[in-house]
Design a protein around this motif. Structure first.
Motif, short mmCIF file in Angstrom:
data_model
loop_
_atom_site.label_atom_id
_atom_site.label_comp_id
_atom_site.label_asym_id
_atom_site.label_seq_id
_atom_site.Cartn_x
_atom_site.Cartn_y
_atom_site.Cartn_z
N MET A 1 0.85 -1.19 0.00
CA MET A 1 0.00 0.00 0.00
C MET A 1 0.88 1.24 0.00
O MET A 1 1.88 1.31 0.73
CB MET A 1 -0.93 -0.01 1.22
N ASP A 2 0.53 2.21 -0.82
CA ASP A 2 1.31 3.44 -0.95
C ASP A 2 1.17 4.29 0.32
O ASP A 2 0.07 4.68 0.70
CB ASP A 2 0.82 4.23 -2.17
N TRP A 80 -5.02 -0.73 8.61
CA TRP A 80 -5.43 -0.73 7.20
C TRP A 80 -5.36 -2.14 6.64
O TRP A 80 -4.40 -2.88 6.89
CB TRP A 80 -4.52 0.18 6.38
N ASN A 81 -6.34 -2.51 5.86
CA ASN A 81 -6.35 -3.79 5.16
C ASN A 81 -5.71 -3.60 3.79
O ASN A 81 -6.30 -3.01 2.89
CB ASN A 81 -7.80 -4.29 5.01
N GLN A 82 -4.46 -4.08 3.65
CA GLN A 82 -3.73 -3.83 2.41
C GLN A 82 -4.31 -4.58 1.22
O GLN A 82 -3.98 -4.27 0.06
CB GLN A 82 -2.26 -4.21 2.59
N HIS A 87 -7.92 2.40 -1.93
CA HIS A 87 -7.11 3.10 -0.94
C HIS A 87 -8.04 3.96 -0.07
O HIS A 87 -9.00 4.55 -0.58
CB HIS A 87 -6.09 3.99 -1.65
N PRO A 88 -7.79 4.06 1.26
CA PRO A 88 -8.67 4.86 2.12
C PRO A 88 -8.88 6.29 1.64
O PRO A 88 -9.99 6.83 1.75
CB PRO A 88 -7.94 4.83 3.47
N LEU A 89 -7.86 6.93 1.08
CA LEU A 89 -8.03 8.30 0.58
C LEU A 89 -9.02 8.33 -0.58
O LEU A 89 -9.89 9.20 -0.64
CB LEU A 89 -6.68 8.88 0.14
#
Length: 290
Positions: A1-2, A80-82, A87-89
């Motif tokens: 994840m970034d 966070w679930n990768q 992505h959350p954002l």
């Protein structure tokens, strides 16, 4: 994840060194955070807890004033679930648009995860202030400016960052047209309410049997102190930090050496331990105390 868009606000120099050693963008200011205690709060609502809550307010206020970015604020106990496909954002940017008002000017100014508490203290929103999204505009800048003005004294009195936020959300919604949305019962965002109040069956269906999808994030709130928080996370297989790096002396490792930190502190697999037989877990904890 970034993680390139993640900015860690640190309240002491040691944490700043660790965060940067791990390759994270990190910020510390001696004037703003120098008086914040370096030790963890002993319990929810104590003096240390109240001082740390002020740092949460300052971090968002600084970001929306000094940058043009929208902000996704989160506590450090948000997992966070990768493997989640969004992505959350990106998730919050899509959620930002009101379903009944396609006009971009009618977008929500803030979106919150649902705390689960349905008490007068947190009414009418029940918004959780450990995971929320802020759109950078004049309304939110005035909200957090107001927050900074009143927070120091009022936090000493009521010791709740979340209660103050609730009061200001109501005031600014009525007086300035601030648009607030709480993502109630959203399957992509789960946390302490789901862990402590919802049935164990739900947790097992998600994390043991895999018959229900894992959420995008899991926020382990509703805990007495960080000790219980870690114990709950371990029962759910969400903890991968060696105890030496949590309870050990910082002299035992080189905080500036990212590889050294990862090798000493980061477990390749979750550290699963039972502490409570009456709480959800991914393994049987029948023999543990309640």
């Amino acid at each position: 994840m970034d993680l390139s868009q993640v900015l860690v606000f640190c309240t002491d120099k040691d944490t700043l060194q660790i965060a940067r050693g791990l390759g994270l963008n990190a910020y510390y200011d001696e004037v703003l955070f120098g008086d914040v205690p370096t030790e963890a709060a002993g319990a929810y609502g104590d003096d240390t807890f109240a001082q740390i809550m002020w740092a949460k307010i300052a971090s968002v206020h600084l970001t929306i004033f000094l940058t043009d970015y929208d902000v996704l604020f989160q506590d450090v106990d948000v997992i966070w679930n990768q493997d989640f496909d969004v992505h959350p954002l990106d998730f919050f940017q899509k959620q930002q648009q009101s379903t009944n008002n396609p006009d971009p000017e009618g977008d929500f100014d803030l979106l919150f995860s649902d705390d689960g508490a349905r008490t007068v203290r947190f009414a009418p929103y029940s918004a959780n202030t450990g995971f929320y999204y802020v759109r950078n505009n004049n309304k939110t800048k005035w909200l957090f400016t107001s927050f900074v003005y009143i927070s120091k004294d009022l936090l000493k009195m009521n010791r709740s960052h979340q209660e103050l936020m609730t009061l200001l959300l109501s005031e600014h919604s009525m007086s300035y047209g601030l648009r607030v949305k709480v993502l109630t019962d959203h399957p992509s965002i789960m946390g302490g309410f789901d862990y402590h109040v919802n049935s164990r069956t739900l947790m097992k269906d998600i994390y043991v049997h895999g018959t229900k999808p894992k959420p995008m994030v899991f926020h382990m709130y509703w805990t007495h102190s960080y000790i219980q928080k870690i114990e709950f996370l371990k029962q759910m297989g969400m903890w991968q930090t060696d105890k030496m790096c949590v309870f050990g002396k910082k002299e035992l490792f080189n905080a500036a050496d990212g590889e050294n930190l990862k090798n000493l502190c980061c477990a390749a697999q979750p550290i699963v331990e039972c502490t409570y037989s009456d709480k959800p877990s991914i393994v049987s904890c029948v023999g543990s105390p309640k």
